[in-house]
Design a protein around this motif. Structure first.
Motif, mmCIF file in Angstrom:
data_model
loop_
_atom_site.group_PDB
_atom_site.id
_atom_site.type_symbol
_atom_site.label_atom_id
_atom_site.label_comp_id
_atom_site.label_asym_id
_atom_site.label_seq_id
_atom_site.Cartn_x
_atom_site.Cartn_y
_atom_site.Cartn_z
ATOM 1 N N PHE A 1 -4.687 -11.067 -9.017
ATOM 2 C CA PHE A 1 -3.793 -10.224 -8.234
ATOM 3 C C PHE A 1 -4.494 -8.871 -8.064
ATOM 4 O O PHE A 1 -4.688 -8.127 -9.028
ATOM 5 N N LYS A 2 -4.906 -8.569 -6.837
ATOM 6 C CA LYS A 2 -5.647 -7.341 -6.555
ATOM 7 C C LYS A 2 -4.746 -6.356 -5.827
ATOM 8 O O LYS A 2 -4.068 -6.713 -4.858
ATOM 9 N N ILE A 3 -4.719 -5.117 -6.305
ATOM 10 C CA ILE A 3 -3.915 -4.059 -5.696
ATOM 11 C C ILE A 3 -4.842 -2.906 -5.349
ATOM 12 O O ILE A 3 -5.535 -2.370 -6.217
ATOM 13 N N ASP A 4 -4.895 -2.536 -4.044
ATOM 14 C CA ASP A 4 -5.745 -1.454 -3.552
ATOM 15 C C ASP A 4 -4.879 -0.275 -3.134
ATOM 16 O O ASP A 4 -3.836 -0.457 -2.471
ATOM 17 N N TRP A 5 -5.302 0.916 -3.514
ATOM 18 C CA TRP A 5 -4.627 2.140 -3.063
ATOM 19 C C TRP A 5 -5.074 2.458 -1.633
ATOM 20 O O TRP A 5 -6.259 2.478 -1.320
ATOM 21 N N ASN A 6 -4.114 2.693 -0.739
ATOM 22 C CA ASN A 6 -4.415 2.871 0.684
ATOM 23 C C ASN A 6 -4.819 4.287 1.058
ATOM 24 O O ASN A 6 -5.692 4.505 1.890
ATOM 25 N N ASN A 7 -4.166 5.277 0.469
ATOM 26 C CA ASN A 7 -4.276 6.652 0.953
ATOM 27 C C ASN A 7 -5.525 7.317 0.382
ATOM 28 O O ASN A 7 -5.478 8.078 -0.583
ATOM 29 N N LEU A 8 -6.690 7.022 0.975
ATOM 30 C CA LEU A 8 -7.958 7.592 0.516
ATOM 31 C C LEU A 8 -8.278 8.830 1.340
ATOM 32 O O LEU A 8 -8.092 8.845 2.567
ATOM 33 N N GLN A 9 -8.800 9.876 0.677
ATOM 34 C CA GLN A 9 -9.153 11.108 1.364
ATOM 35 C C GLN A 9 -10.615 11.421 1.080
ATOM 36 O O GLN A 9 -11.014 11.596 -0.076
ATOM 37 N N THR A 10 -11.414 11.465 2.125
ATOM 38 C CA THR A 10 -12.853 11.656 1.986
ATOM 39 C C THR A 10 -13.157 12.992 1.306
ATOM 40 O O THR A 10 -12.612 14.017 1.680
#
Length: 675
Positions: free
Chosen positions: A397-406
């Motif tokens: 079960f893989k969970i990725d955080w969406n809100n990435l800020q460069t």
């Protein structure tokens, strides 16, 4: 099964008479069990006289009535002599202990003609009411119907699977999830505690309706097993044991009650607290208790002070025990994280997200065990959820955080993850864990069941894996986001329009930065000279640089930049806590000191309100100043009237201050009142 004769026996070997020449007589003790749920303690004391104290205790409902009569035979002997004596014994729920005077110390020394001797104590009961004779099952013997072999630290336990699984269904689930089908011997390698063998034997004895026997050193591991395998009968027996156990003190019992959710034990301890001194001596261990228990203690303190009950509980006479010793449990990860969907009580506002989906069986080849392959994949507001297959053919079960800020390297997201998989119509698998997403850990994997359990067809070809149970497996993932640091989440309150280009270029402040979708212009050299954090930020090769913060803090951040550029500091309740936060984050010491001093001296609020604000906004300097200003114990007790409003940290702060003030009814307190 062995049915024990109701008798007790113990030997004190090599008793040194000289060792009893201390101001406090040395006690020796032993555990007995002759009846079901019945324990006996025997203590030998020698001061001016030699005497024995025998105490029987029923670990059952408090109102149960019982009685036991018998004869006790005491023999003292060494190489020179032998002394015998018999004494009648009668124990009951009203009179659970008896003391027997053996002989004068000098007479004993003369008769044994030395200082070393042995004491043998045997008690035989011939009449009893309300009690059952002890029964013990021998699990180390393999019977004809013993078809299940479990091993704990090299000790074999042979049981009948139908009997044990009927009593403890969760044990069956545990064995199926952690061992391959057809296993001959189940090695319980996770049970590595010092008392794990005895605790496991105790659980099996209760499952076979035999006698429950434990002691204060073992009960922590027994409770852990009852908690892990969801065995309420064993949990209740441990709870009754702790309610009647004289060795454990006030705090130890409360820790057990919170650790394993023993509500009856907690109520029993709180109701039977006899005085303030009993609470004060262990109050420094409050960090081990749950928030609602701390609030209950506040109510009890108010009640005891009002009734002028200042004393301590009477001494039990038993050897004191340390809390770490009785709560040690090698299976620590199972203590406080049961697999349930009840989110923990957060002290902050939580963000909630749920993902649900079913998925189909597919042909499983080595080429599909890749990061690109997923049974199902879906993106929601905060996270992207994937169900994949690992190299060991287990679900991932893989969970990725969406809100990435460069370019933002200092963000973190704390969350509680709850996973529930329903498969084969009515089978369930659950898992929960607290995790932290950050720049270095933007994706987190959780191991699930082996694919053969979900689709019981072959590993290489699962098209027909559903078999006679065609219900598709369903996965539910709940994420409770408890705190977000260093990120601005886009929501309804965030302005959707383009970046505002309407600005007035100020002299020298000609370098733009972006905050909350707006330009702010700064002098880089000024900010570098004021803060080394800004120095590091301006090392980034791109422009404009984005400073992440929430929309409600934008005005305060703009004022903070004005202060750094030389403007006067104008503080008020709406901006001061944000200024303190920015001063601490960007390491601007002079602005931090000025803001904290304003909070201490100028903020128009009472002491309790200031304390709550200091906890809410994480200002330890304000908290320290307020607590040090509370010097009257009556003033502090007045804050306990509404404990329901306090968070956990507030309760701990008030208790820490309470420890440092004189206890009501003490001499120091009376002197202060006279002065």
């Amino acid at each position: 099964m062995i049915r024990q004769e109701p008798k007790l026996h113990f030997v004190y070997a090599n008793v040194d008479l000289e060792s009893f020449c201390k101001p406090d007589p040395v006690s020796q003790e032993a555990d007995f069990a002759a009846f079901e749920d019945m324990h006996a303690k025997c203590v030998l004391r020698i001061s001016k006289n030699a005497d024995l104290e025998i105490r029987l205790r029923r670990d059952g409902p408090p109102n149960d009535e019982w009685m036991a009569k018998g004869i006790m035979k005491v023999t003292l002997w060494n190489n020179c002599c032998e002394i015998e004596g018999s004494y009648p014994l009668t124990f009951s729920h009203d009179k659970p202990s008896q003391s027997i005077d053996l002989m004068n110390r000098n007479v004993l020394k003369n008769r044994i003609m030395g200082v070393f001797f042995n004491v043998e104590i045997s008690m035989k009961f011939d009449k009893w009411e309300g009690l059952k004779v002890q029964k013990i099952f021998q699990f180390d013997h393999k019977y004809l119907d013993s078809n299940l072999n479990m091993n704990v630290q090299g000790q074999d336990f042979y049981v009948r699977s139908k009997t044990i699984f009927k009593e403890i269904p969760a044990l069956r689930d545990y064995l199926e999830q952690n061992f391959e089908a057809g296993t001959k011997k189940y090695e319980m390698n996770e049970l590595q505690g010092e008392k794990s063998v005895q605790a496991f034997n105790t659980m099996l004895q209760v499952a076979y309706r035999c006698t429950f026997i434990t002691n204060i050193h073992e009960v922590g591991e027994v409770l852990s097993l009852a908690f892990r395998f969801d065995y309420p009968i064993l949990k209740q027996k441990c709870e009754y044991y702790l309610m009647h156990e004289p060795e454990t003190d006030w705090m130890q019992k409360l820790v057990f009650a919170d650790l394993y959710n023993l509500q009856m034990l907690k109520n029993h301890v709180i109701c039977n607290t006899v005085g303030l001194a009993q609470v004060y001596k262990d109050l420094h261990l409050n960090r081990l208790l749950e928030t609602h228990t701390l609030r209950s203690i506040m109510f009890k303190l108010m009640e005891l002070k009002k009734r002028k009950m200042y004393g301590d509980a009477p001494s039990t006479g038993w050897k004191p025990l340390s809390l770490p010793e009785i709560t040690e449990n090698r299976w620590g990860r199972l203590k406080r994280t049961p697999t349930s969907f009840g989110a923990p009580e957060p002290d902050v506002t939580s963000t909630f997200e749920r993902f649900e989906s079913t998925f189909m069986p597919k042909h499983i080849g080595e080429d599909l065990i890749t990061p690109e392959f997923s049974f199902v994949e879906k993106s929601l507001d905060l996270f992207t959820y994937k169900i994949q297959l690992g190299p060991d053919h287990r679900l991932l079960f893989k969970i990725d955080w969406n809100n990435l800020q460069t370019g933002n390297f200092v963000w973190s997201v704390g969350a509680s993850i709850y996973i529930r998989l329903t498969y084969q119509s009515n089978e369930q698998w659950e898992y929960s864990e607290q995790v932290i997403f950050d720049h270095d850990h933007q994706s987190i994997f959780f191991d699930g069941l082996h694919i053969q359990k979900v689709f019981p067809g072959g590993v290489e070809h699962l098209l027909d894996g559903l078999g006679s149970k065609p219900t598709l497996p369903k996965v539910e993932i709940v994420v409770v986001v408890e705190n977000i640091r260093g990120l601005e989440l886009e929501g309804d309150e965030v302005m959707d329009e383009e970046i505002d280009d309407e600005w007035i270029l100020q002299p020298v402040r000609n370098h733009p930065i972006i905050c909350c979708g707006k330009y702010l212009y700064v002098d880089k050299e000024v900010l570098r000279s004021k803060s080394r954090v800004f120095t590091k930020i301006f090392e980034q090769p791109y422009e404009p640089i984005t400073i992440p913060t929430s929309v409600d803090k934008f005005d305060s951040f703009a004022q903070f930049l004005d202060i750094l550029h030389g403007d006067d500091i104008f503080l008020h309740p709406e901006n001061v806590f944000h200024i303190v936060e920015f001063s601490r984050s960007f390491e601007v010491e002079d602005v931090l000191v000025t803001s904290v001093n304003w909070l201490i001296k100028e903020l128009d609020a009472g002491k309790l309100e200031k304390l709550e604000l200091s906890v809410m906004h994480h200002v330890p300097e304000l908290q320290r100043a307020v607590t040090e200003s509370i010097v009257d114990v009556d003033e502090l007790y007045s804050y306990f009237r509404m404990p329901g409003r306090f968070c956990r940290r507030m309760c701990q702060i008030l208790f820490e201050r309470l420890i440092n003030l004189p206890m009501p009814g003490s001499g120091d307190d009376e002197d202060d009142q006279i002065a």
